[in-house]
Design a protein around this motif. Structure first.
Motif, PDB file in Angstrom:
ATOM      1  N   ALA A 267      20.789  -3.318 -89.677  1.00 49.45           N
ATOM      2  CA  ALA A 267      19.359  -3.235 -89.995  1.00 49.45           C
ATOM      3  C   ALA A 267      19.101  -2.555 -91.335  1.00 49.45           C
ATOM      4  CB  ALA A 267      18.618  -2.487 -88.891  1.00 49.45           C
ATOM      5  N   ASP A 268      18.100  -3.050 -92.066  1.00 49.87           N
ATOM      6  CA  ASP A 268      17.653  -2.423 -93.308  1.00 49.87           C
ATOM      7  C   ASP A 268      16.639  -1.320 -93.017  1.00 49.87           C
ATOM      8  OD1 ASP A 268      18.979  -4.269 -95.271  1.00 49.87           O
ATOM      9  OD2 ASP A 268      17.773  -5.722 -94.156  1.00 49.87           O
ATOM     10  N   GLU A 269      15.803  -1.555 -92.018  1.00 49.24           N
ATOM     11  CA  GLU A 269      14.816  -0.554 -91.619  1.00 49.24           C
ATOM     12  C   GLU A 269      14.498  -0.739 -90.150  1.00 49.24           C
ATOM     13  OE1 GLU A 269      11.409  -1.023 -94.078  1.00 49.24           O
ATOM     14  OE2 GLU A 269      11.092  -3.124 -93.568  1.00 49.24           O
ATOM     15  N   PHE A 270      13.807   0.223 -89.584  1.00 52.08           N
ATOM     16  CA  PHE A 270      13.473   0.128 -88.172  1.00 52.08           C
ATOM     17  C   PHE A 270      12.084   0.689 -87.930  1.00 52.08           C
ATOM     18  CE2 PHE A 270      15.000   4.421 -88.490  1.00 52.08           C
ATOM     19  CZ  PHE A 270      14.221   5.127 -87.594  1.00 52.08           C
ATOM     20  N   SER A 271      11.462   0.180 -86.860  1.00 52.85           N
ATOM     21  CA  SER A 271      10.196   0.728 -86.375  1.00 52.85           C
ATOM     22  C   SER A 271      10.390   1.172 -84.942  1.00 52.85           C
ATOM     23  CB  SER A 271       9.079  -0.319 -86.434  1.00 52.85           C
ATOM     24  OG  SER A 271       8.726  -0.613 -87.771  1.00 52.85           O
ATOM     25  N   VAL A 272       9.719   2.244 -84.568  1.00 51.42           N
ATOM     26  CA  VAL A 272       9.834   2.798 -83.225  1.00 51.42           C
ATOM     27  C   VAL A 272       8.487   2.710 -82.511  1.00 51.42           C
ATOM     28  CG1 VAL A 272      10.288   4.883 -81.877  1.00 51.42           C
ATOM     29  CG2 VAL A 272      11.720   4.345 -83.858  1.00 51.42           C
TER      30      VAL A 272
ATOM     31  N   LYS B 282       9.311  -7.365 -93.995  1.00 48.91           N
ATOM     32  CA  LYS B 282       9.508  -7.837 -95.367  1.00 48.91           C
ATOM     33  C   LYS B 282      10.428  -9.050 -95.383  1.00 48.91           C
ATOM     34  CE  LYS B 282       9.148  -3.126 -97.239  1.00 48.91           C
ATOM     35  NZ  LYS B 282       9.902  -2.016 -97.880  1.00 48.91           N
ATOM     36  N   ARG B 283      10.258  -9.873 -96.411  1.00 50.18           N
ATOM     37  CA  ARG B 283      11.115 -11.034 -96.569  1.00 50.18           C
ATOM     38  C   ARG B 283      12.560 -10.579 -96.868  1.00 50.18           C
ATOM     39  NH1 ARG B 283       9.968 -16.182 -97.774  1.00 50.18           N
ATOM     40  NH2 ARG B 283       7.803 -15.673 -98.289  1.00 50.18           N
ATOM     41  N   GLY B 284      13.542 -11.287 -96.293  1.00 50.66           N
ATOM     42  CA  GLY B 284      14.944 -11.020 -96.593  1.00 50.66           C
ATOM     43  C   GLY B 284      15.435  -9.673 -96.101  1.00 50.66           C
ATOM     44  N   THR B 285      14.883  -9.197 -94.980  1.00 47.53           N
ATOM     45  CA  THR B 285      15.334  -7.927 -94.400  1.00 47.53           C
ATOM     46  C   THR B 285      15.589  -8.105 -92.908  1.00 47.53           C
ATOM     47  OG1 THR B 285      13.102  -7.136 -93.864  1.00 47.53           O
ATOM     48  CG2 THR B 285      13.981  -6.564 -96.043  1.00 47.53           C
ATOM     49  N   VAL B 286      16.435  -7.228 -92.371  1.00 46.91           N
ATOM     50  CA  VAL B 286      16.626  -7.129 -90.925  1.00 46.91           C
ATOM     51  C   VAL B 286      15.884  -5.872 -90.478  1.00 46.91           C
ATOM     52  CG1 VAL B 286      18.268  -6.876 -89.040  1.00 46.91           C
ATOM     53  CG2 VAL B 286      18.871  -8.271 -91.037  1.00 46.91           C
TER      54      VAL B 286
ATOM     55  N   GLY C  46      13.214 -13.320 -92.799  1.00 48.81           N
ATOM     56  CA  GLY C  46      12.953 -12.007 -92.216  1.00 48.81           C
ATOM     57  C   GLY C  46      13.379 -12.008 -90.751  1.00 48.81           C
ATOM     58  N   ILE C  47      14.183 -11.029 -90.365  1.00 42.89           N
ATOM     59  CA  ILE C  47      14.734 -11.002 -89.013  1.00 42.89           C
ATOM     60  C   ILE C  47      14.262  -9.749 -88.284  1.00 42.89           C
ATOM     61  CG2 ILE C  47      16.868 -10.899 -87.650  1.00 42.89           C
ATOM     62  CD1 ILE C  47      18.202 -12.426 -90.028  1.00 42.89           C
TER      63      ILE C  47
ATOM     64  N   ILE D 291      26.400 -14.257 -89.636  1.00 44.47           N
ATOM     65  CA  ILE D 291      25.325 -15.253 -89.707  1.00 44.47           C
ATOM     66  C   ILE D 291      24.006 -14.585 -90.080  1.00 44.47           C
ATOM     67  CG2 ILE D 291      23.933 -16.837 -88.324  1.00 44.47           C
ATOM     68  CD1 ILE D 291      26.488 -17.543 -86.788  1.00 44.47           C
ATOM     69  N   ILE D 292      23.731 -13.432 -89.483  1.00 45.59           N
ATOM     70  CA  ILE D 292      22.481 -12.720 -89.795  1.00 45.59           C
ATOM     71  C   ILE D 292      22.435 -12.336 -91.268  1.00 45.59           C
ATOM     72  CG2 ILE D 292      21.227 -10.549 -89.393  1.00 45.59           C
ATOM     73  CD1 ILE D 292      22.086 -10.745 -86.468  1.00 45.59           C
ATOM     74  N   ARG D 293      23.539 -11.848 -91.803  1.00 47.53           N
ATOM     75  CA  ARG D 293      23.571 -11.469 -93.231  1.00 47.53           C
ATOM     76  C   ARG D 293      23.345 -12.686 -94.120  1.00 47.53           C
ATOM     77  NH1 ARG D 293      28.106  -8.208 -91.199  1.00 47.53           N
ATOM     78  NH2 ARG D 293      27.405  -6.024 -91.109  1.00 47.53           N
ATOM     79  N   SER D 294      23.903 -13.821 -93.720  1.00 50.02           N
ATOM     80  CA  SER D 294      23.701 -15.051 -94.489  1.00 50.02           C
ATOM     81  C   SER D 294      22.231 -15.468 -94.476  1.00 50.02           C
ATOM     82  CB  SER D 294      24.580 -16.168 -93.919  1.00 50.02           C
ATOM     83  OG  SER D 294      24.298 -17.398 -94.535  1.00 50.02           O
ATOM     84  N   LEU D 295      21.590 -15.382 -93.320  1.00 47.80           N
ATOM     85  CA  LEU D 295      20.171 -15.735 -93.207  1.00 47.80           C
ATOM     86  C   LEU D 295      19.314 -14.769 -94.015  1.00 47.80           C
ATOM     87  CD1 LEU D 295      20.029 -16.556 -89.383  1.00 47.80           C
ATOM     88  CD2 LEU D 295      20.022 -18.182 -91.277  1.00 47.80           C
ATOM     89  N   ARG D 296      19.677 -13.503 -94.006  1.00 49.53           N
ATOM     90  CA  ARG D 296      18.942 -12.503 -94.792  1.00 49.53           C
ATOM     91  C   ARG D 296      19.010 -12.834 -96.273  1.00 49.53           C
ATOM     92  NH1 ARG D 296      20.868  -6.473 -93.865  1.00 49.53           N
ATOM     93  NH2 ARG D 296      22.795  -7.391 -94.623  1.00 49.53           N
TER      94      ARG D 296
END
Length: 512
Positions: free
Chosen positions: A226-231, A46-50, A211-212, A201-206
C-alpha cells in the motif's frame, strides 16, 4: 448530477475534467435497521496508488466499498469520479463507470470456461449474431499475457484453485478497462507464492494508472503493497496517512481506539493428562499415519502450507469425513467417530475454517446459530425445549464474548465477520467441550477481535480444555501454541516445543 449512462459515455469519450482525486466519497451515511454503518465518512483515492482500507470488523469498510461498487445506495453524501458527481444504482452502473470490485467470496460460474466468465454479456459476435468463441479465447489470452497470468482460457472455472479463480476475477475486472479496482481480503486463501504473484499484478496495474482500494487485516501486506491507508472505526472516518509515516502499533491504535498490549495472551497453565490420542490416522489419498496427543490445558498448533492436509485431519477427527484407518482414543478409551453427532457426544467441538459456508446458518438469527449444538441435549425436558433457560444461556454467552449485535434476534449474516466468529465460538462453548478444534479461528477478522478470540482460547485452556488450533498465520501459531505439529503433503514432518519453535524451523518442516 450526471447519470450513470451519461457518465459512462463521458468516460468513453475521454472528456473528463482533471481532478486531484480519481474517486472520492464525501459525507456518506448509511443506516441499516438498528445500526449506523457509516456516519459522515470521507474517502479519497488517487490515480496510480494502492490505498489500503483498515478497520475492525463492523467499522464500515465493506459498506462503503459496496456503495462505491453500486451494491448499496447511500442515505446521504456524495460520490465523485474524476471530479464529477455520480449516482450508482447497480454493480453494472459501477462497471460501466470503470469501478470494479473483487469480493472476498468470489462470484464466478464454475460450470463455464474462464473466457466465458470474463466476457459474460460482452461476448464477441460473429456472423448471424452467434458468439465467436475463437475470438473470445484470443482476447482472453491477450489479457492474460498483459497480466502475466498462466491460465488456459478454455479451462472450466470449477476445476481451478482458489488462487487461479482470483486471477480470473482480476482479469475480468481489468477487461472492463476499470479505473478503480476494489479488492476485499484478496489473499485470505492464498499461499505465500500466490500472494507474491498477486502483488506483482497489483504493481503492474498501479503503474498503468489504476487506483486500487485494498481491504485487508494483514499488517505485513499493508506495508508491502500500500502507498497510503485510511482507517475507519465504528462507522466513522478516523484518518488517512502514507504507509511510510506510521508503525504497526500506530495503525492498531487508530483502528481500535486503544492500545492492545498483548496480541497473543498465552498463559502458562498446568498441563494435565492426555485427553485425545490419535494413532496412525489415515484417509486414503488425503493424509497418512497421523499420530499425536493433546493433553488437558494444552494448545497444540498445527502448521503447514495450503494443501498439507491440516483441515482434512480436523474433519476426520470430528467425523465430517471419517478416516479410513487408525484409532482415536479419548481419556484412554478407543472411540469410533464417524459422524459429527458422535463427536459432540464425546464432548468434542469444531470451529470450521469457512464460517460462511460451513459455520454460520446465514438465514437464522444469532441465538438460533448459537443454540443449535445444544438444542437437543441440555435444554430439552420431557420432549420440550426450555426456551427461557436457553435464551438466558445464549444471552450470557454473547455478553461474555462481547458479541456486537442489536439483539440476538438479528440475522447473523448482518454481523461483522469477527462477531460471527465469536457467536460460533459461543455455540461450542455452550456444549462445555473437553476437546476443541479450531480451524483458522481468526481468518479475515480484525486485530481487536483477534485479541479477544486469543483471550478466549487461553481462558478455555486454563479451564482444562484440550485445544487443537490450525492456523496459516505464523505469529498466531508461534504465539498461542504449547507445541506445534507441522504437516507436509498429508504427513507429519515434525513437532516443535514452544521454547524451540521459530518461523524458520516451522517453514523448514512445512516445505520438506
Amino acid at each position: 448530477m450526471v447519470s450513470p449512462s451519461t457518465m459512462a459515455a463521458v468516460r468513453k469519450s475521454g472528456a473528463i475534467p482533471n481532478a486531484e482525486f480519481l474517486l472520492t466519497a464525501e459525507g456518506v451515511r448509511k443506516e441499516f435497521p438498528g445500526v449506523v454503518a457509516l456516519d459522515d465518512v470521507t474517502f479519497r483515492l488517487k490515480r496510480g496508488t494502492v490505498h489500503a482500507l483498515m478497520g475492525e470488523n463492523g467499522a464500515g469498510k465493506s459498506t462503503l466499498m459496496k456503495i462505491l461498487a453500486g451494491i448499496y445506495t447511500p442515505d446521504r453524501g456524495q460520490v465523485r469520479l474524476k471530479g464529477v458527481d455520480i449516482e450508482l444504482s447497480s454493480p453494472l452502473d459501477a462497471l460501466e463507470n470503470g469501478i470494479a470490485m473483487i469480493h472476498q467470496e468470489l462470484n464466478l460460474m464454475p460450470f463455464m470456461t474462464v473466457a466465458e466468465n470474463i466476457w459474460i454479456r460482452r461476448e464477441p459476435k460473429g456472423r448471424f449474431g452467434l458468439i465467436d468463441h475463437g475470438a473470445m479465447n484470443r482476447q482472453t489470452a491477450d489479457l492474460f499475457k498483459r497480466l502475466n497470468i498462466a491460465l488456459d482460457p478454455q479451462a472450466l472455472v470449477g476445476d481451478l484453485s482458489v488462487a487461479n479463480r482470483q486471477m480470473v476475477e482480476i482479469a475480468k475486472a481489468v477487461s472492463y478497462e476499470s479505473d478503480v479496482l476494489i479488492m476485499d481480503e484478496p489473499t485470505s486463501a492464498l499461499t505465500e507464492r500466490e500472494v507474491e504473484h498477486l502483488f506483482a499484478i497489483i504493481r503492474s496495474l498501479r503503474e498503468q494508472g489504476i487506483g486500487i482500494v485494498y481491504i485487508t487485516h494483514k499488517m505485513n501486506e499493508l506495508f508491502e503493497i500500500a502507498d497510503e491507508f485510511s482507517v475507519f472505526r465504528d462507522g466513522k472516518y478516523i484518518g488517512t496517512h502514507a504507509s511510510t509515516d506510521v508503525t504497526r502499533d500506530d495503525i492498531i491504535r487508530m483502528m481500535v481506539g486503544r492500545e492492545i498490549t498483548q496480541m497473543f495472551p498465552k498463559e502458562e497453565v498446568p498441563i494435565g493428562e492426555t485427553v485425545l490420542s490419535v494413532r496412525n490416522l489415515s484417509l486414503r489419498g488425503v493424509f497418512t499415519d497421523i499420530s499425536f496427543e493433546v493433553r488437558a490445558g494444552e494448545i497444540l498448533g498445527i502448521a503447514g502450507l495450503v494443501g498439507s492436509g491440516r483441515s482434512n485431519v480436523a474433519e476426520a477427527l470430528f467425523g465430517v469425513t471419517p478416516a479410513t484407518s487408525g484409532t482415536i482414543a479419548i481419556n484412554g478409551r478407543d472411540v469410533v467417530i464417524d459422524t459429527p453427532t458422535k463427536a459432540i457426544a464425546n464432548r468434542m467441538a469444531f470451529l470450521t475454517e469457512d464460517r460462511k459456508d460451513t459455520g454460520c446458518l446465514l438465514i437464522l438469527n444469532v441465538q438460533e446459530n448459537m443454540q443449535i449444538a445444544v438444542l437437543q441435549d441440555k435444554f430439552v425436558k420431557y420432549g420440550f425445549v426450555q426456551q427461557a433457560a436457553l435464551a438466558e444461556q445464549c444471552e450470557d454467552m454473547a455478553r461474555k464474548l462481547r458479541v456486537k449485535t442489536p439483539n440476538l434476534d438479528e440475522r447473523i449474516e448482518n454481523l461483522s465477520g469477527g462477531n460471527q466468529q465469536k457467536a460460533l465460538i459461543g455455540r461450542w462453548m455452550l456444549t462445555d467441550p473437553r476437546i476443541l478444534i479450531l480451524d483458522e479461528p481468526t481468518r479475515g477478522i480484525d486485530v481487536g477481535a483477534k485479541a479477544e478470540i486469543h483471550r478466549l482460547v487461553s481462558e478455555m485452556a486454563r479451564n482444562g480444555v484440550a485445544i487443537i488450533m490450525i492456523s496459516s498465520e505464523m505469529p498466531e501459531v508461534l504465539g498461542m501454541s504449547d507445541r506445534i505439529m507441522v504437516m507436509h503433503e498429508g504427513r507429519v514432518t515434525g513437532f516443535l516445543d514452544r521454547a524451540e519453535a521459530t518461523q524458520i524451523k516451522v517453514m523448514e518442516l512445512a516445505a520438506r
